[in-house]
Write an enzyme that holds these catalytic residues in place. Structure first.
Site, PDB file in Angstrom:
ATOM      1  N   ASP A   1      25.308   5.672  61.212  1.00 53.92           N
ATOM      2  CA  ASP A   1      26.156   4.477  61.214  1.00 53.92           C
ATOM      3  C   ASP A   1      26.923   4.273  59.916  1.00 53.92           C
ATOM      4  O   ASP A   1      27.284   3.142  59.577  1.00 53.92           O
ATOM      5  CB  ASP A   1      25.275   3.255  61.481  1.00 53.92           C
ATOM      6  CG  ASP A   1      24.075   3.199  60.556  1.00 53.92           C
ATOM      7  OD1 ASP A   1      24.130   3.819  59.484  1.00 53.92           O
ATOM      8  OD2 ASP A   1      23.082   2.529  60.902  1.00 53.92           O
TER       9      ASP A   1
ATOM     10  N   GLU B   1      21.376  10.150  66.639  1.00 62.60           N
ATOM     11  CA  GLU B   1      20.791   8.818  66.387  1.00 62.60           C
ATOM     12  C   GLU B   1      21.711   7.730  66.951  1.00 62.60           C
ATOM     13  O   GLU B   1      22.152   6.805  66.267  1.00 62.60           O
ATOM     14  CB  GLU B   1      20.528   8.567  64.900  1.00 62.60           C
ATOM     15  CG  GLU B   1      19.559   7.421  64.655  1.00 62.60           C
ATOM     16  CD  GLU B   1      19.319   7.145  63.170  1.00 62.60           C
ATOM     17  OE1 GLU B   1      20.252   6.767  62.461  1.00 62.60           O
ATOM     18  OE2 GLU B   1      18.168   7.319  62.740  1.00 62.60           O
TER      19      GLU B   1
ATOM     20  N   GLU C   1      27.183  -1.420  59.017  1.00 61.44           N
ATOM     21  CA  GLU C   1      26.647  -0.336  59.850  1.00 61.44           C
ATOM     22  C   GLU C   1      26.626  -0.665  61.336  1.00 61.44           C
ATOM     23  O   GLU C   1      26.838   0.215  62.181  1.00 61.44           O
ATOM     24  CB  GLU C   1      25.232   0.049  59.393  1.00 61.44           C
ATOM     25  CG  GLU C   1      25.162   0.737  58.027  1.00 61.44           C
ATOM     26  CD  GLU C   1      25.054  -0.236  56.863  1.00 61.44           C
ATOM     27  OE1 GLU C   1      25.216  -1.470  57.079  1.00 61.44           O
ATOM     28  OE2 GLU C   1      24.820   0.224  55.734  1.00 61.44           O
TER      29      GLU C   1
ATOM     30  N   HIS D   1      17.694  -1.023  49.302  1.00 60.51           N
ATOM     31  CA  HIS D   1      19.083  -0.693  48.984  1.00 60.51           C
ATOM     32  C   HIS D   1      20.069  -1.395  49.907  1.00 60.51           C
ATOM     33  O   HIS D   1      21.280  -1.241  49.770  1.00 60.51           O
ATOM     34  CB  HIS D   1      19.318   0.812  49.115  1.00 60.51           C
ATOM     35  CG  HIS D   1      19.316   1.287  50.532  1.00 60.51           C
ATOM     36  ND1 HIS D   1      20.470   1.375  51.290  1.00 60.51           N
ATOM     37  CD2 HIS D   1      18.315   1.641  51.347  1.00 60.51           C
ATOM     38  CE1 HIS D   1      20.161   1.794  52.505  1.00 60.51           C
ATOM     39  NE2 HIS D   1      18.860   1.956  52.567  1.00 60.51           N
TER      40      HIS D   1
ATOM     41  N   ARG E   1      22.678  -3.618  51.708  1.00 61.37           N
ATOM     42  CA  ARG E   1      23.666  -4.588  51.213  1.00 61.37           C
ATOM     43  C   ARG E   1      23.295  -6.017  51.594  1.00 61.37           C
ATOM     44  O   ARG E   1      23.560  -6.952  50.851  1.00 61.37           O
ATOM     45  CB  ARG E   1      25.035  -4.309  51.845  1.00 61.37           C
ATOM     46  CG  ARG E   1      25.899  -3.373  51.084  1.00 61.37           C
ATOM     47  CD  ARG E   1      27.124  -3.072  51.937  1.00 61.37           C
ATOM     48  NE  ARG E   1      27.589  -1.726  51.684  1.00 61.37           N
ATOM     49  CZ  ARG E   1      28.678  -1.425  51.008  1.00 61.37           C
ATOM     50  NH1 ARG E   1      29.425  -2.372  50.513  1.00 61.37           N
ATOM     51  NH2 ARG E   1      29.043  -0.179  50.822  1.00 61.37           N
TER      52      ARG E   1
ATOM     53  N   HIS F   1      17.121   2.813  44.045  1.00 60.09           N
ATOM     54  CA  HIS F   1      18.461   3.217  44.468  1.00 60.09           C
ATOM     55  C   HIS F   1      19.426   2.901  43.320  1.00 60.09           C
ATOM     56  O   HIS F   1      19.327   1.835  42.705  1.00 60.09           O
ATOM     57  CB  HIS F   1      18.844   2.431  45.724  1.00 60.09           C
ATOM     58  CG  HIS F   1      19.984   3.021  46.475  1.00 60.09           C
ATOM     59  ND1 HIS F   1      21.288   2.824  46.097  1.00 60.09           N
ATOM     60  CD2 HIS F   1      20.025   3.818  47.565  1.00 60.09           C
ATOM     61  CE1 HIS F   1      22.091   3.475  46.940  1.00 60.09           C
ATOM     62  NE2 HIS F   1      21.339   4.091  47.840  1.00 60.09           N
TER      63      HIS F   1
HETATM   64  N1  UDP Z   1      14.488   9.093  50.164  1.00 56.49           N
HETATM   65  C1  UDP Z   1      14.490  10.078  49.175  1.00 56.49           C
HETATM   66  N2  UDP Z   1      14.253   9.700  47.877  1.00 56.49           N
HETATM   67  C2  UDP Z   1      14.015   8.406  47.507  1.00 56.49           C
HETATM   68  C3  UDP Z   1      14.016   7.407  48.530  1.00 56.49           C
HETATM   69  C4  UDP Z   1      14.273   7.787  49.839  1.00 56.49           C
HETATM   70  O1  UDP Z   1      14.714  11.263  49.461  1.00 56.49           O
HETATM   71  O2  UDP Z   1      13.803   8.151  46.317  1.00 56.49           O
HETATM   72  C5  UDP Z   1      14.767   9.492  51.549  1.00 56.49           C
HETATM   73  C6  UDP Z   1      13.752   9.058  52.564  1.00 56.49           C
HETATM   74  O3  UDP Z   1      12.773  10.042  52.755  1.00 56.49           O
HETATM   75  C7  UDP Z   1      14.574   8.816  53.825  1.00 56.49           C
HETATM   76  C8  UDP Z   1      15.972   8.557  53.305  1.00 56.49           C
HETATM   77  O4  UDP Z   1      15.971   8.881  51.924  1.00 56.49           O
HETATM   78  O5  UDP Z   1      14.622   9.949  54.664  1.00 56.49           O
HETATM   79  C9  UDP Z   1      16.340   7.120  53.526  1.00 56.49           C
HETATM   80  O6  UDP Z   1      17.548   6.859  52.898  1.00 56.49           O
HETATM   81  P1  UDP Z   1      18.050   5.393  52.599  1.00 56.49           P
HETATM   82  O7  UDP Z   1      16.884   4.478  52.483  1.00 56.49           O
HETATM   83  O8  UDP Z   1      18.975   5.526  51.428  1.00 56.49           O
HETATM   84  O9  UDP Z   1      18.972   5.059  53.840  1.00 56.49           O
HETATM   85  P2  UDP Z   1      18.700   4.491  55.309  1.00 56.49           P
HETATM   86  O10 UDP Z   1      17.654   5.332  55.956  1.00 56.49           O
HETATM   87  O11 UDP Z   1      18.314   3.058  55.189  1.00 56.49           O
HETATM   88  O12 UDP Z   1      20.025   4.644  55.979  1.00 56.49           O
END
Ligand code: UDP
Length: 377
Positions: free
Chosen positions: A98, A120, A134, A214, A216, A246
């Site tokens: 998204d 997804e 998103e 992280h 918003r 983040h």
């Molecule tokens: N992740 C990572 N390092 C970190 C924190 C998260 O590799 O320090 C990975 C985590 O395993 C997951 C992904 O980042 O697969 C999640 O990303 P994020 O939280 O940025 O985005 P969202 O999933 O909310 O879109």
């Protein structure tokens, strides 16, 4: 053999994590010619995953600029991906999730009448401002895509309720494929997760509360409440908070101001993916507003407290592996304390079934894409 030429477009860390199993599976199929285009919407975090997954992008738009508004970002993404699609002939574009990259990648393909597969698909919160932007990004991809890879039945039903029934497939979430593959690699090569070693050395016999934030929608008051909650949790001597932060200033500046230096809050740089998986394995409780982490933690038997008012991943809540605590200090602290102090509450959550997939999603997706090409010829 006529090969199917596919462009896989992605730009952020979570997209790279969720797409690398698909890139690798398709690239191994003789009937596929796979190209990757990264927009680098998140440069540093994306590159960490590319390195580990061994992906060298065929096209790198390097679109990140500091303080770039959504208008400019969207315009640059759309023209950037469009110019790649004009440069070579493609039979299909694949996008994931998204992000602005996914939405513009789908739109650029649509403008050229190239079929789009959405990995997804079908996640919905029902509120266009949570998560913003998103929720609208993913809704915009739905009418464009001809293949919708829904991770769960709930996601597939959300699409059907919007009148999209053709091309909807329940595949599980590729995040579980990425997790399994990475755990197997860490088992063979423990050094891959070595960024965690300094953290591990400081934990002692304390229980780890792993925090990521992280989103918003939590910037501003929500982030203040989260910081206050972390401070309160860290007053317990039996706990250590591990917090890979983040890099967004909306997170870092608040945490710097409100948490300062506390011995039992280990604020660290974002971890590379294998080290983060290592941190998840060490964790007792996971406190997050992340989507991907909500999916990974249950696969490792870790209870998740979700710091949001709503989630497009209700499966975790229904299965009993996740609970919504909002971005509110009192609820966050009460949720953590309950899990720390009531072993039966902890066991109920940690033993609940992971509803997000079995680690075979990429193979299902690749087979469906191959079949779709045969049917259309
Ligand atoms: N992740 C990572 N390092 C970190 C924190 C998260 O590799 O320090 C990975 C985590 O395993 C997951 C992904 O980042 O697969 C999640 O990303 P994020 O939280 O940025 O985005 P969202 O999933 O909310 O879109």
């Amino acid at each position: 053999m006529i090969k199917q030429r596919i462009l896989i477009v992605f730009g952020t860390r979570p997209e790279a994590i969720k797409l690398f199993p698909v890139v690798q599976t398709l690239a191994d199929m003789p009937e596929m010619e796979v190209r990757t285009c990264v927009t680098a919407q998140h440069r540093g975090l994306l590159d960490q995953v590319l390195d580990i997954a061994g992906i060298v992008p065929d096209h790198d738009l390097d679109i990140m600029e500091p303080n770039q508004g959504l208008d400019r970002l969207t315009a640059r993404l759309l023209t950037g991906v469009g110019s790649i699609l004009d440069g070579e002939q493609y039979d299909r574009v694949i996008v994931q999730g998204d992000t602005a990259t996914a939405m513009t990648g789908a739109l650029a393909a649509y403008y050229r009448k190239i079929p789009v597969a959405h990995v997804e698909a079908g996640l919905r919160s029902g509120d266009i401002y949570h998560p913003w932007p998103e929720e609208v990004n993913r809704r915009m991809i739905a009418p464009i895509a001809d293949l919708h890879f829904a991770p769960t039945e709930i996601a597939a039903n959300a699409l059907r309720n919007e009148g999209i029934s053709r091309g909807v497939h329940v595949t599980g979430n590729t995040v579980i494929d990425a997790l399994h593959a990475t755990m197997a690699r860490i088992a063979e090569q423990p050094d891959l997760a070595s960024a965690l070693d300094p953290v591990r050395a400081r934990i002692g016999d304390r229980r780890v509360v792993l925090v990521t934030t992280h989103r918003r929608e939590n910037f501003g008051d929500g982030m203040n409440q989260i910081a206050t909650a972390i401070g309160r949790i860290a007053e317990r001597e039996d706990v250590v908070v591990v917090f890979p932060m983040h890099p967004n200033p909306g997170v870092v500046s608040v945490m710097d101001r409100m948490l300062g230096d506390r011995g039992n809050v280990l604020r660290i740089d974002p971890l590379d993916y294998p080290s983060f998986i290592g941190a998840l394995s060490l964790a007792h409780i996971v406190l997050t507003d992340s989507g991907g982490v909500q999916e990974e933690a249950p696969a490792l038997g870790k209870p998740v407290l979700v710091m949001r008012e709503t989630t497009e991943r209700p499966e975790g809540v229904i299965a009993g592996t996740a609970r919504l605590v909002g971005a509110q200090t009192e609820q966050i602290v009460a949720g953590v304390n309950e899990l720390l102090d009531r072993p039966e509450a902890y066991l109920t959550m940690s033993r609940a079934h992971n509803p997000f997939g079995d680690g075979k999603s990429a193979a299902r997706i690749a087979d469906i894409i191959a079949d779709a090409a045969v049917t259309s010829h």
